[in-house]
Design an enzyme around this catalytic site. Structure first.
Site, short mmCIF file in Angstrom:
data_model
loop_
_atom_site.label_atom_id
_atom_site.label_comp_id
_atom_site.label_asym_id
_atom_site.label_seq_id
_atom_site.Cartn_x
_atom_site.Cartn_y
_atom_site.Cartn_z
N LYS A 114 0.83 -1.21 0.00
CA LYS A 114 0.00 0.00 0.00
C LYS A 114 0.87 1.26 0.00
O LYS A 114 1.94 1.27 0.58
CB LYS A 114 -0.88 0.02 1.25
CG LYS A 114 -2.08 -0.91 1.20
CD LYS A 114 -2.83 -0.91 2.51
CE LYS A 114 -3.43 0.44 2.82
NZ LYS A 114 -4.50 0.83 1.88
N ILE A 170 -10.41 5.64 -1.66
CA ILE A 170 -9.90 5.27 -0.34
C ILE A 170 -9.10 6.42 0.28
O ILE A 170 -9.15 6.66 1.47
CB ILE A 170 -9.01 4.01 -0.43
CG1 ILE A 170 -9.81 2.83 -1.00
CG2 ILE A 170 -8.42 3.65 0.93
CD1 ILE A 170 -10.97 2.39 -0.15
N LEU A 206 -5.72 6.74 -0.02
CA LEU A 206 -4.37 6.31 0.35
C LEU A 206 -4.20 6.12 1.86
O LEU A 206 -3.20 6.53 2.45
CB LEU A 206 -3.33 7.30 -0.21
CG LEU A 206 -3.29 7.37 -1.74
CD1 LEU A 206 -2.55 8.60 -2.20
CD2 LEU A 206 -2.64 6.12 -2.32
N CYS A 219 -0.59 12.05 -7.15
CA CYS A 219 -1.09 12.76 -5.97
C CYS A 219 -1.06 14.27 -6.17
O CYS A 219 -0.22 14.79 -6.92
CB CYS A 219 -0.24 12.39 -4.75
SG CYS A 219 -0.25 10.63 -4.42
N ILE A 265 -1.00 1.86 -16.07
CA ILE A 265 -1.47 3.17 -15.65
C ILE A 265 -2.01 3.12 -14.23
O ILE A 265 -2.42 2.06 -13.76
CB ILE A 265 -2.56 3.73 -16.59
CG1 ILE A 265 -3.76 2.80 -16.65
CG2 ILE A 265 -1.97 3.96 -17.99
CD1 ILE A 265 -4.95 3.33 -17.46
N GLY A 284 -10.10 -1.78 -13.14
CA GLY A 284 -10.77 -2.98 -13.59
C GLY A 284 -10.79 -3.11 -15.10
O GLY A 284 -10.17 -2.31 -15.83
#
Length: 307
Positions: free
Chosen positions: A46, A72, A74, A131, A192, A218
């Site tokens: 993560k 989420i 991060l 980010c 990507i 996905g």
């Protein structure tokens, strides 16, 4: 014949080209009862920040047609707790472990790199440049070639090991960003990251995500990812790692033929926790069936018709 599945990722040698994607595999221990972690080409943990992060408020995951949106934010334990609490387990794995890092300014990226430099059990780092740069009004580091290069240079100065930069698809020309980070010192690039999207609840007329937008991943993004990997593989002279909608061995092989030296499996881990094992087996079966001695022979072997 036992095909050779090993691949070279710059200075890093992997036993096979199948890696896990950051943010979809936790810190690996979560999957230990479901598959053989030592069989993986590499584990990417993560995303890590300097301080612990709780991420965004819920709801922060929404299923979509052929994929999912996540916001989420991060969430992670922070780099110090990672080294203290998570790394002792990860260091025992036979598979190389890569730490994914992210910051809000160039200085935080550099500090993260310095804290991970020379740490036993970390085989390399992957830099998430999707980010927001708080010093530039929230513009993503990976959206501008100059800024992307500066981040890479700052990390390179503070980290001596293998360095991978993860590219955002939310740009006009991904090859410009790829070349800039390679010029900045990246040993490889991965792409990507997720595409920005949103979903609306027609009954409440509100966004389905508390964050409003999230990252689409996905099977829905595979054609976009495959195109970008093919473009970048022609534009840079470092290994390329393909990510985006890889659900099975055929998907992985498409990326490899298009130019990826390795692949990362992400959303598929939520659907089928053993998918990485099946992908490794499927690649080996394909090579054996085609009489191909090494997976490296497939990398970039796509034939483009000339009219």
């Amino acid at each position: 014949m036992n095909p050779d599945l090993s691949v070279d990722m710059g200075r890093l040698r992997l036993k096979n080209p199948v890696m896990t994607a950051s943010g979809t595999f936790g810190y690996a221990k979560e999957f230990e009862s479901l598959l053989s972690l030592d069989r993986l080409g590499a584990v990417v943990v993560k995303g890590l920040s300097l301080a612990p992060s709780k991420g965004n408020p819920p709801p922060r995951i929404v299923e979509t047609a052929c994929g999912m949106l996540n916001a989420i934010g991060l969430e992670n334990v922070g780099v110090d707790a990672f080294i203290r609490e998570k790394l002792p387990y990860l260091a025992k794995l036979e598979a190389p472990v890569l730490a994914n890092i992210y910051g809000t300014d160039i200085e935080s990226y550099a500090e993260l790199a310095a804290r991970l430099d020379g740490i036993e059990g970390i085989s390399g780092i992957e830099v998430n440049i999707s980010c927001p740069n708080v010093k530039q009004g929230g513009v993503a580091f990976g959206a501008d070639a100059h800024t992307a290069q500066k981040v890479t240079q700052a990390v390179r100065r503070r980290y001596q090991g293998p360095l991978i930069v993860k590219l955002s698809p939310n740009v006009t020309d991904v090859t410009l960003i790829a070349r800039s980070v390679v010029d900045g010192g990246a040993d490889a690039v991965s792409l990507i990251n997720t595409l920005t999207g949103m979903a609306v609840d027609i009954h409440t007329r509100r966004p389905r995500l508390a964050n409003i937008t999230g990252g689409l991943s996905g099977p829905a993004i595979k054609p976009v990812a495959l195109r970008m990997v093919w473009q970048v593989a022609q534009a840079v002279d470092v290994p390329v790692i393909g990510i985006g909608g890889i659900m099975n061995a055929e998907d992985a092989l498409e990326f490899i033929i298009a130019g990826a030296s390795a692949v990362q499996v992400g959303t598929a881990n939520f659907v089928n926790p053993r998918c990485t094992m099946e992908i490794i087996d499927g690649i080996e079966d394909y090579l054996r069936e085609k009489g191909i001695a090494s997976v490296r022979e497939l990398v970039g072997s796509i034939e483009i018709p000339r009219f």
